[in-house]
Design a protein around this motif. Structure first.
Motif, PDB file in Angstrom:
ATOM      1  N   GLY A  55       0.809  -1.211   0.000  1.00 20.58           N
ATOM      2  CA  GLY A  55       0.000   0.000   0.000  1.00 20.58           C
ATOM      3  C   GLY A  55       0.840   1.258   0.000  1.00 20.58           C
ATOM      4  N   ALA A  56       1.875   1.288   0.840  1.00 21.42           N
ATOM      5  CA  ALA A  56       2.752   2.466   0.883  1.00 21.42           C
ATOM      6  C   ALA A  56       3.480   2.650  -0.439  1.00 21.42           C
ATOM      7  CB  ALA A  56       3.753   2.320   2.030  1.00 21.42           C
ATOM      8  N   THR A  57       3.933   1.549  -1.038  1.00 20.36           N
ATOM      9  CA  THR A  57       4.636   1.640  -2.320  1.00 20.36           C
ATOM     10  C   THR A  57       3.709   2.121  -3.421  1.00 20.36           C
ATOM     11  OG1 THR A  57       6.095  -0.175  -1.649  1.00 20.36           O
ATOM     12  CG2 THR A  57       6.002   0.354  -3.993  1.00 20.36           C
ATOM     13  N   PHE A  58       2.488   1.599  -3.440  1.00 19.03           N
ATOM     14  CA  PHE A  58       1.511   2.016  -4.459  1.00 19.03           C
ATOM     15  C   PHE A  58       1.215   3.502  -4.363  1.00 19.03           C
ATOM     16  CE2 PHE A  58      -3.067   2.876  -5.167  1.00 19.03           C
ATOM     17  CZ  PHE A  58      -3.069   2.791  -6.548  1.00 19.03           C
ATOM     18  N   LEU A  59       0.959   4.011  -3.168  1.00 14.88           N
ATOM     19  CA  LEU A  59       0.648   5.428  -3.006  1.00 14.88           C
ATOM     20  C   LEU A  59       1.855   6.299  -3.348  1.00 14.88           C
ATOM     21  CD1 LEU A  59      -1.507   5.451   0.255  1.00 14.88           C
ATOM     22  CD2 LEU A  59      -2.275   5.734  -2.104  1.00 14.88           C
ATOM     23  N   ARG A  60       3.052   5.849  -2.964  1.00 11.08           N
ATOM     24  CA  ARG A  60       4.251   6.643  -3.261  1.00 11.08           C
ATOM     25  C   ARG A  60       4.482   6.733  -4.767  1.00 11.08           C
ATOM     26  NH1 ARG A  60       9.696   5.491  -3.587  1.00 11.08           N
ATOM     27  NH2 ARG A  60       9.416   3.334  -2.914  1.00 11.08           N
ATOM     28  N   LEU A  61       4.328   5.623  -5.479  1.00  8.72           N
ATOM     29  CA  LEU A  61       4.494   5.642  -6.927  1.00  8.72           C
ATOM     30  C   LEU A  61       3.416   6.487  -7.599  1.00  8.72           C
ATOM     31  CD1 LEU A  61       5.474   1.939  -7.712  1.00  8.72           C
ATOM     32  CD2 LEU A  61       6.894   3.967  -8.009  1.00  8.72           C
ATOM     33  N   THR A  62       2.198   6.423  -7.058  1.00  9.51           N
ATOM     34  CA  THR A  62       1.108   7.205  -7.638  1.00  9.51           C
ATOM     35  C   THR A  62       1.374   8.691  -7.492  1.00  9.51           C
ATOM     36  OG1 THR A  62      -0.490   5.445  -7.149  1.00  9.51           O
ATOM     37  CG2 THR A  62      -1.368   7.652  -7.543  1.00  9.51           C
ATOM     38  N   VAL A  63       1.803   9.119  -6.309  1.00  8.69           N
ATOM     39  CA  VAL A  63       2.111  10.536  -6.105  1.00  8.69           C
ATOM     40  C   VAL A  63       3.251  10.958  -7.017  1.00  8.69           C
ATOM     41  CG1 VAL A  63       3.003  12.214  -4.445  1.00  8.69           C
ATOM     42  CG2 VAL A  63       1.236  10.582  -3.749  1.00  8.69           C
ATOM     43  N   ALA A  64       4.311  10.139  -7.105  1.00 13.66           N
ATOM     44  CA  ALA A  64       5.445  10.479  -7.966  1.00 13.66           C
ATOM     45  C   ALA A  64       5.012  10.582  -9.421  1.00 13.66           C
ATOM     46  CB  ALA A  64       6.543   9.428  -7.814  1.00 13.66           C
ATOM     47  N   ALA A  65       4.145   9.663  -9.870  1.00 14.18           N
ATOM     48  CA  ALA A  65       3.671   9.707 -11.252  1.00 14.18           C
ATOM     49  C   ALA A  65       2.875  10.974 -11.511  1.00 14.18           C
ATOM     50  CB  ALA A  65       2.814   8.470 -11.544  1.00 14.18           C
ATOM     51  N   VAL A  66       2.004  11.346 -10.572  1.00 12.20           N
ATOM     52  CA  VAL A  66       1.202  12.553 -10.751  1.00 12.20           C
ATOM     53  C   VAL A  66       2.098  13.790 -10.838  1.00 12.20           C
ATOM     54  CG1 VAL A  66      -0.487  14.057  -9.636  1.00 12.20           C
ATOM     55  CG2 VAL A  66      -0.868  11.587  -9.688  1.00 12.20           C
ATOM     56  N   VAL A  67       3.081  13.872  -9.958  1.00 11.03           N
ATOM     57  CA  VAL A  67       3.984  15.034  -9.958  1.00 11.03           C
ATOM     58  C   VAL A  67       4.762  15.107 -11.272  1.00 11.03           C
ATOM     59  CG1 VAL A  67       6.026  16.036  -8.863  1.00 11.03           C
ATOM     60  CG2 VAL A  67       4.177  15.139  -7.454  1.00 11.03           C
ATOM     61  N   LEU A  68       5.309  13.964 -11.716  1.00  7.66           N
ATOM     62  CA  LEU A  68       6.107  13.971 -12.944  1.00  7.66           C
ATOM     63  C   LEU A  68       5.247  14.226 -14.178  1.00  7.66           C
ATOM     64  CD1 LEU A  68       8.550  11.024 -12.199  1.00  7.66           C
ATOM     65  CD2 LEU A  68       9.107  13.449 -12.325  1.00  7.66           C
ATOM     66  N   LEU A  69       4.022  13.694 -14.196  1.00  7.32           N
ATOM     67  CA  LEU A  69       3.132  13.958 -15.325  1.00  7.32           C
ATOM     68  C   LEU A  69       2.779  15.439 -15.398  1.00  7.32           C
ATOM     69  CD1 LEU A  69       0.697  10.902 -15.143  1.00  7.32           C
ATOM     70  CD2 LEU A  69       2.345  11.384 -16.956  1.00  7.32           C
ATOM     71  N   ALA A  70       2.509  16.038 -14.242  1.00  2.12           N
ATOM     72  CA  ALA A  70       2.179  17.458 -14.229  1.00  2.12           C
ATOM     73  C   ALA A  70       3.373  18.318 -14.622  1.00  2.12           C
ATOM     74  CB  ALA A  70       1.678  17.857 -12.838  1.00  2.12           C
TER      75      ALA A  70
END
Length: 364
Positions: free
Chosen positions: A114-129
């Motif tokens: 769960g922690a890994t999934f949320l961390r990757l999701t936040v990183a993906a959102v930041v990099l996409l933006a």
């Protein structure tokens, strides 16, 4: 990661010039990898991304200077430009390891997945933006490379998180570092590099067979399996990043790959993340903590390393990155109180020495 003291000086990086620099960066030349913990690029002016035709482009085509107005120099850029590049590289390593150490506090609430999934999701959102990658017109081969890179990223991140949950950080990081070291030695045609391979193997023997875990207990075999799996994924990550870096500009390929990585980890962590947030007394604060950890690793280290790589030789950067296992052991001691024995420290020293030696004796 201590974590509280490291947020203030680094949170300005993702919104500052390093990401603007990254968006203007050309694709990496063939043979220059850009790994999860930083990228490789030739020193020189930024160039526009080449059209994606599915065929290889020449170095001249990839590095043709763009037309338009000169790049503005902002205050964040001037501030980072005043810091020596080696210090930026060291700061990136420390920030990365602090992010890994801070992740451990989330495992008990969200679970490793769960922690890994949320961390990757936040990183993906930041990099996409930050990069706003364009996929239209790209060939299937190039998109497939980005997907494979995302899968390697998912395996590396999830397995390494599982390893750090069961092993001391220094031990897990050293074993994972065998991935890029193996790639460097495998791509070398010098017989002398076999000596560095043997030295690294000796360090692993000291860590896994003779070393002990926290409190003198034997190292967790499942944790060791996770660490070696992360090393294998790390090797694949470097190879796929070489391909993606040749056709995507700046962080665009990484933004796409992190999106794929978050989707790949979702079956293993989405349910844990949902239940963890649902059971938390303050889910908003928990999400804020996850976002802070994601900024510590991987977002901020990327910005710092990219700035450093624009102003320092790649060989110097390689030697500095070889110190990553030692930095991990130090952060594990200071932040988590993980005291390593003499045998483990000797094992880490062997791997670091092998990496430095392989880098310094590599063919120029």
């Amino acid at each position: 990661m201590s974590a509280a003291n490291s947020f203030e000086p680094v949170l300005t990086a993702p919104t500052g010039e390093p990401f603007a620099d990254a968006r203007a960066m050309p694709p990496s030349p063939k043979g220059e990898p850009a790994g999860e913990r930083g990228g490789w690029r030739r020193r020189g002016p930024a160039a526009a991304a080449p059209p994606d035709t599915g065929t290889a482009t020449t170095g001249a085509e990839r590095h043709r200077p763009p037309a338009g107005r000169p790049e503005r120099t902002t205050t964040p850029q001037r501030r980072l430009g005043s810091i020596p590049a080696p210090l930026l590289c060291v700061a990136a390593m420390v920030t990365c390891q602090l992010g890994i150490a801070s992740s451990k506090s989330l495992f008990g609430v969200l679970g490793v997945g769960g922690a890994t999934f949320l961390r990757l999701t936040v990183a993906a959102v930041v990099l996409l933006a930050a990069t706003r990658p364009r996929l239209h017109g790209r060939s299937r081969r190039n998109l497939a490379s980005a997907v494979l890179l995302g899968l390697a990223s998912a395996g590396m991140t999830l397995l390494f998180a599982g390893a750090t949950d069961r092993l001391p950080m220094g031990t897990a990081s050293t074993i994972e570092f065998l991935g890029p070291l193996a790639v460097a030695i495998a791509l070398s045609r010098r017989a002398s590099h076999l000596l560095w391979a043997l030295l690294a193997a000796g360090g692993v023997v000291l860590l896994t067979l003779l070393g002990e875990g926290t409190g003198g207990a034997a190292l967790d075999p499942v944790g060791l399996a996770y660490a070696f799996g992360a090393a294998a994924c790390y090797a694949g990550y470097i190879l796929f990043t070489d391909k993606v870096g040749a056709v995507f500009r700046g962080f665009e390929g990484l933004a796409v790959s992190f999106t794929i990585a978050a989707l790949a980890v979702a079956p293993f962590g989405a349910s844990q993340a949902f239940h963890g947030l649902a059971d938390a007394s303050a889910p908003a604060l928990l999400l804020l903590a996850v976002a802070g950890v994601a900024l510590l690793f991987p977002v901020v280290p990327y910005a710092l390393e990219m700035t450093a790589l624009r102003r320092m030789p790649q060989r110097v950067f390689s030697v500095l990155v070889s110190l990553d296992p030692a930095v991990s052991a130090l952060v594990g001691l200071v932040v988590l109180g993980q005291l390593l024995g003499g045998v483990q420290l000797a094992g880490i020293g062997c791997v670091v020495a092998a990496s430095v030696g392989a880098t310094l004796t590599a063919r120029r």
